[in-house]
Design an enzyme around this catalytic site. Structure first.
Site, PDB file in Angstrom:
ATOM      1  N   CYS A  12       0.852  -1.173   0.000  1.00  0.00           N
ATOM      2  CA  CYS A  12       0.000   0.000   0.000  1.00  0.00           C
ATOM      3  C   CYS A  12       0.892   1.227   0.000  1.00  0.00           C
ATOM      4  CB  CYS A  12      -0.961  -0.050   1.177  1.00  0.00           C
ATOM      5  SG  CYS A  12      -0.816   1.225   2.384  1.00  0.00           S
ATOM      6  N   CYS A  15       1.195   3.375   3.022  1.00  0.00           N
ATOM      7  CA  CYS A  15       2.066   2.823   4.068  1.00  0.00           C
ATOM      8  C   CYS A  15       3.520   3.186   3.779  1.00  0.00           C
ATOM      9  CB  CYS A  15       1.978   1.312   4.133  1.00  0.00           C
ATOM     10  SG  CYS A  15       0.325   0.685   4.010  1.00  0.00           S
ATOM     11  N   ASP A 451      28.625  19.783 -25.654  1.00  0.00           N
ATOM     12  CA  ASP A 451      30.065  19.826 -25.775  1.00  0.00           C
ATOM     13  C   ASP A 451      30.312  19.357 -27.213  1.00  0.00           C
ATOM     14  OD1 ASP A 451      32.844  19.557 -24.897  1.00  0.00           O
ATOM     15  OD2 ASP A 451      32.485  17.416 -25.096  1.00  0.00           O
ATOM     16  N   ASP A 636      30.875  14.692 -22.801  1.00  0.00           N
ATOM     17  CA  ASP A 636      31.455  13.353 -22.802  1.00  0.00           C
ATOM     18  C   ASP A 636      32.246  13.078 -21.529  1.00  0.00           C
ATOM     19  OD1 ASP A 636      33.513  15.060 -23.262  1.00  0.00           O
ATOM     20  OD2 ASP A 636      34.416  13.909 -24.888  1.00  0.00           O
ATOM     21  N   ASP A 640      34.769  18.286 -18.828  1.00  0.00           N
ATOM     22  CA  ASP A 640      33.540  19.023 -18.508  1.00  0.00           C
ATOM     23  C   ASP A 640      32.780  18.482 -17.305  1.00  0.00           C
ATOM     24  OD1 ASP A 640      32.648  16.825 -19.864  1.00  0.00           O
ATOM     25  OD2 ASP A 640      31.926  17.927 -21.610  1.00  0.00           O
TER      26      ASP A 640
HETATM   27  P1  ADP Z   1      35.466  20.187 -26.332  1.00  0.00           P
HETATM   28  O1  ADP Z   1      34.969  21.290 -25.518  1.00  0.00           O
HETATM   29  O2  ADP Z   1      35.161  20.381 -27.770  1.00  0.00           O
HETATM   30  O3  ADP Z   1      35.085  18.829 -25.859  1.00  0.00           O
HETATM   31  P2  ADP Z   1      38.014  20.200 -24.926  1.00  0.00           P
HETATM   32  O4  ADP Z   1      37.585  21.204 -23.927  1.00  0.00           O
HETATM   33  O5  ADP Z   1      38.201  18.810 -24.480  1.00  0.00           O
HETATM   34  O6  ADP Z   1      37.062  20.235 -26.220  1.00  0.00           O
HETATM   35  O7  ADP Z   1      39.354  20.681 -25.583  1.00  0.00           O
HETATM   36  C1  ADP Z   1      39.394  21.938 -26.228  1.00  0.00           C
HETATM   37  C2  ADP Z   1      40.621  22.146 -27.050  1.00  0.00           C
HETATM   38  O8  ADP Z   1      41.767  22.088 -26.236  1.00  0.00           O
HETATM   39  C3  ADP Z   1      40.832  21.096 -28.103  1.00  0.00           C
HETATM   40  O9  ADP Z   1      40.130  21.375 -29.268  1.00  0.00           O
HETATM   41  C4  ADP Z   1      42.339  21.184 -28.312  1.00  0.00           C
HETATM   42  O10 ADP Z   1      42.626  22.239 -29.179  1.00  0.00           O
HETATM   43  C5  ADP Z   1      42.860  21.536 -26.939  1.00  0.00           C
HETATM   44  N1  ADP Z   1      43.342  20.364 -26.204  1.00  0.00           N
HETATM   45  C6  ADP Z   1      42.762  19.796 -25.129  1.00  0.00           C
HETATM   46  N2  ADP Z   1      43.473  18.745 -24.673  1.00  0.00           N
HETATM   47  C7  ADP Z   1      44.531  18.617 -25.499  1.00  0.00           C
HETATM   48  C8  ADP Z   1      45.637  17.714 -25.592  1.00  0.00           C
HETATM   49  N3  ADP Z   1      45.807  16.711 -24.731  1.00  0.00           N
HETATM   50  N4  ADP Z   1      46.535  17.911 -26.588  1.00  0.00           N
HETATM   51  C9  ADP Z   1      46.383  18.904 -27.448  1.00  0.00           C
HETATM   52  N5  ADP Z   1      45.382  19.778 -27.431  1.00  0.00           N
HETATM   53  C10 ADP Z   1      44.453  19.657 -26.486  1.00  0.00           C
HETATM   54 MG    MG Z   2      34.796  17.100 -24.699  1.00  0.00          MG
END
Ligand code: ADP
Ligand code: MG
Length: 742
Positions: A12, A15, A451, A636, A640
């Site tokens: 129920c 309850c 993203d 993903d 983020d």
């Molecule tokens: P999104 O917001 O599109 O998911 P990210 O925030 O993960 O992308 O990364 C943003 C940008 O930072 C990428 O497009 C790249 O230019 C740079 N970046 C991030 N991590 C790396 C890495 N390990 N090596 C080289 N460039 C990177």
């Molecule tokens: Mg990303």
């Protein structure tokens, strides 16, 4: 400490609310949340004492009992595995012939409990049906005797028949009433029905007293069946789980439960079977049907060494696989865990009805009392001008109808069931919702931010071009490879070349920008324009529809790698569907460059672009957006996770492998399919509609019955029937949520 306690016999909904309230009051219990739909108590407590008290409370409450306790994300069964493996035989020690293994299965705790429960349930139903049939029979006998026989003898026989009819359906109600009253719970439905029937007897309406109990019991039974069917619908979902796995030991097959498998075990998967736990393929090729995971029929070809998620069905031949995750960490284990515990976050309408029920019943009961006492006095004073009970029987009858309709069952039962079915429906479409609240939010949401990398795009980068300045392309790639070794970003995977002799001594990753590494005394920068600006390194400004990764050595620009990433094939349709479902603004929040971001926006139909955002800027942006509307954020989980904690509803792309994303989000899209999101939104909208319908319908009906009762136009039995009818209609209506079920 947090514990999930599986209950039994909670039939129920009122309850459930009451029990929850009582447990919450226990000292040392922080929160207690009971899900009526799957009979679970989720308890957060401070000490063992509190837990014990809570369990005692449960066991002493009506017919409710504790079935099993488990810690959240409990890992168990491992000791059994050792045993089974050592002896190379089943747990129960039988030989492994086909017919015997059934016996082994049921020897395991869980199936046993489930099996027993199913039998007991049917037993309980049968007993009730028998009770009802006997009561109905004697009731009819009573009526017939009253109609056709005359004299004192006949009257006596009639009363005997009524008494038997009343007793056979009434005694459980009285039993429950006494038990509850002793515990200080009065306003429960058993008590109300008992009181109403006694009232009817006082009025000399014996037939009516019997009918009240009889109809009430029929209603209870129908309700139990309807609720049972709802509860079972999640068990349908459990069909994800394999009953047994074929473990191979020295070439011999042993049947074990998926929970007993451990990493490294070799399994045999036959055609038509489900994959029991996550693993990698050892045979050359396999074809899997992912429908049960994603809700969409799709065949997936897997090659030797590739990963296979549990829950998929083998539609090809027979093959061998190696276990890479134990059951609890496998896709199926996680899905079932999430779905089963989802009900703990209660939605607004659920909270509303809990409150409503708390006040409604006592208020209506008081009204009934007032009516039985005040109205006759009032009537007497007005018409005769003196103090006496005028039309007492008439007002008592009205008061009794009030008692009967004071039970808010229809609402209290149908609303949680609707959410429960809805969470199940979402799961079968590939979207795991972590609580009913998020269904509410999805229904209201009007802004959606994506993203880019790994969400709107596949996140599998390929190198499109390399421009090196002052060194060869190979040397450039070597530098990049060495720098990116430690990064988990999808970009890093694409940039890494075959081999390098270089070894970075210190590496620092800048989320959303890139990496800085030191090797052999050189400082290497690999990343986007933001990173270069921060380190005050000049670089040529290239306009390209691809993602550009610049490379610098000791502060001098030395090349750029263009990498491309395909937009997910379903992204465009999914975005269009979301717009059609009422999302007014769609946007991309990304750390990538503008040209690339606009191109993705164009390809997917997303309206707004916010590019070159660092993770904390993304977070700020989402906070701003929250002021303008209800925000859904889809990401993903890479770079983020912080954004996910502030969005009203955070959606993470499948990646059941990445625990962080699943943890931070409110909704998980299994196997990365964006289509699951519009499906979930549709289900959320339908759920909301059905819940509102049920609330309005039930309250309106109650109001109508009250008016009829007040005018004395409603016989008691009709009041009970109407009450049961409304409840059943509401429960049946809640089934409509499953419209898109599988
Ligand atoms: P999104 O917001 O599109 O998911 P990210 O925030 O993960 O992308 O990364 C943003 C940008 O930072 C990428 O497009 C790249 O230019 C740079 N970046 C991030 N991590 C790396 C890495 N390990 N090596 C080289 N460039 C990177
Ligand atoms: Mg990303």
């Amino acid at each position: 400490m947090k514990k999930i306690i599986q209950l039994e016999g909670l039939d129920c909904a009122g309850c459930a609310i009451e029990l929850e309230r009582r447990i919450s009051k226990i000292d040392g219990v922080n929160t207690a949340s009971i899900s009526f739909a799957n009979q679970r108590l989720i308890l957060e407590y401070e000490n063992e004492q509190a837990l014990r008290t809570a369990i005692e409370k449960v066991n002493s409450f009506e017919k409710v009992r504790v079935l099993e306790e488990k810690q959240t994300h409990a890992h168990n069964g491992h000791s059994h595995i050792e045993h089974a493996h050592q002896h190379g035989e089943c747990l129960c020690g039988c030989s492994h012939t086909e017919h015997m293994h059934k016996h082994c299965q049921t020897s395991e705790n869980e199936t046993n409990i489930k099996g027993k429960k199913a039998i007991k349930w049917n037993h309980a139903h049968m007993k009730k049906w028998a009770m009802i049939a006997a009561s109905a029979l004697f009731f009819i006998i009573g009526v017939l005797v009253g109609e056709f026989a005359q004299g004192v003898g006949a009257k006596i026989w009639q009363y005997v028949a009524y008494a038997i009819a009343y007793a056979s359906v009434g005694y459980p109600v009285w039993l429950a009433t006494l038990k509850n009253v002793r515990q200080g719970r009065i306003f429960d439905e058993n008590f109300l029905m008992a009181l109403a029937s006694v009232g009817a007897m006082c009025l000399g309406e014996f037939a009516e007293a019997v009918l009240v109990m009889l109809l009430y019991q029929i209603g209870e039974l129908l309700q139990a069946i309807a609720v049972g069917s709802s509860r079972r619908s999640l068990a349908d979902l459990m069909a994800l789980k394999s009953e047994t796995a074929n473990l191979l030991i020295n070439g011999e097959q042993i049947f074990v439960q998926p929970e007993q498998l451990k990493i490294g075990d070799i399994l045999l998967v036959k055609a038509g079977e489900k994959i029991p736990v996550d693993g990698v393929l050892l045979s050359d090729e396999a074809i899997l049907d992912t429908k049960s995971l994603t809700g969409e029929a799709e065949y997936k070809h897997v090659k030797k060494g590739e990963e296979m998620l549990s829950g998929c069905i083998n539609v090809g031949g027979m093959y061998e696989m190696k276990v890479i995750r134990p059951y609890q960490d496998s896709a199926v284990g996680r899905i079932l865990d999430l779905v089963e515990n989802a009900a703990s976050g209660k939605a607004e309408p659920e909270k509303f009805i809990t409150k409503f029920a708390r006040y409604y019943t006592p208020i209506v009961c008081c009204l009934a009392l007032a009516m039985a006492i005040c109205m006759p006095i009032f009537a007497g004073l007005i018409t005769e001008g003196k103090l006496y009970f005028k039309d007492f029987a008439r007002w008592l009858h009205s008061a009794l109808t009030f008692l009967v309709i004071s039970c808010p069952c229809a609402l209290v039962i149908s609303v949680p069931l609707t959410y429960f079915s809805s969470i199940g429906a979402c799961a079968s479409k590939g979207a795991l919702v972590k609580g009913a609240t998020f269904l509410d939010i999805l229904n209201k949401a009007d802004l959606i931010a994506f993203d880019k990398t790994g969400t709107l795009t596949e996140g599998n980068f390929t190198v499109c071009s390399i421009q090196a300045e002052g060194l060869s392309e190979e040397e450039l790639l070597e530098l990049v490879t060495a720098a990116e070794v430690g990064s988990a970003h999808p970009i890093a995977k694409a940039l890494m070349g075959e081999k390098t002799s270089l070894k970075a001594t210190s590496v620092r990753e800048f989320p959303g920008r890139g990496v800085r590494a030191e090797m052999n005394g050189d400082v290497i920068l690999v990343g986007n324009a933001v990173l270069f600006k921060q380190h005050a390194v000049e670089h040529p400004h290239i306009h390209s529809p691809y993602t550009l990764i610049y490379v610098a050595k000791n502060g001098v620009y030395c090349g750029v790698v263009e990498i491309g990433d395909r937009v997910r094939k379903e992204a465009k349709d999914a975005v269009a569907e979301l717009k059609a479902l009422g999302f007014e603004r769609t946007m991309i929040l990304t750390g990538d460059n503008e040209p690339r971001s606009y191109k993705v926006a164009h390809e997917t139909g997303v309206q707004e672009v916010y590019a070159t955002l660092l993770p904390d800027e993304k977070l700020q942006k989402v906070k701003e957006l929250k002021r303008e509307g209800v925000v859904v954020y889809v990401g993903d989980g890479i770079n983020d996770a912080p954004v996910m904690t502030v969005a009203d509803c955070a959606v993470s792309m499948g990646q059941l492998g990445s625990a962080a994303a699943v943890e931070a989000s409110d909704l998980v899209l299994i196997s990365d399919n964006l289509h699951a999101l519009p499906h979930a939104v549709k289900i959320a909208k339908r759920t909301h509609k059905i819940v509102v319908e049920n609330i309005v319908f039930s309250i309106a009906m109650k109001a109508i019955f009250m008016i009829l009762g007040l005018c004395n136009l409603l016989p008691l039995w009709l009041a009970v029937m109407a009450d049961v009818g409304v409840m059943l209609l509401a429960v049946l209506n809640s089934f409509r949520v499953r419209g898109s079920w599988k």
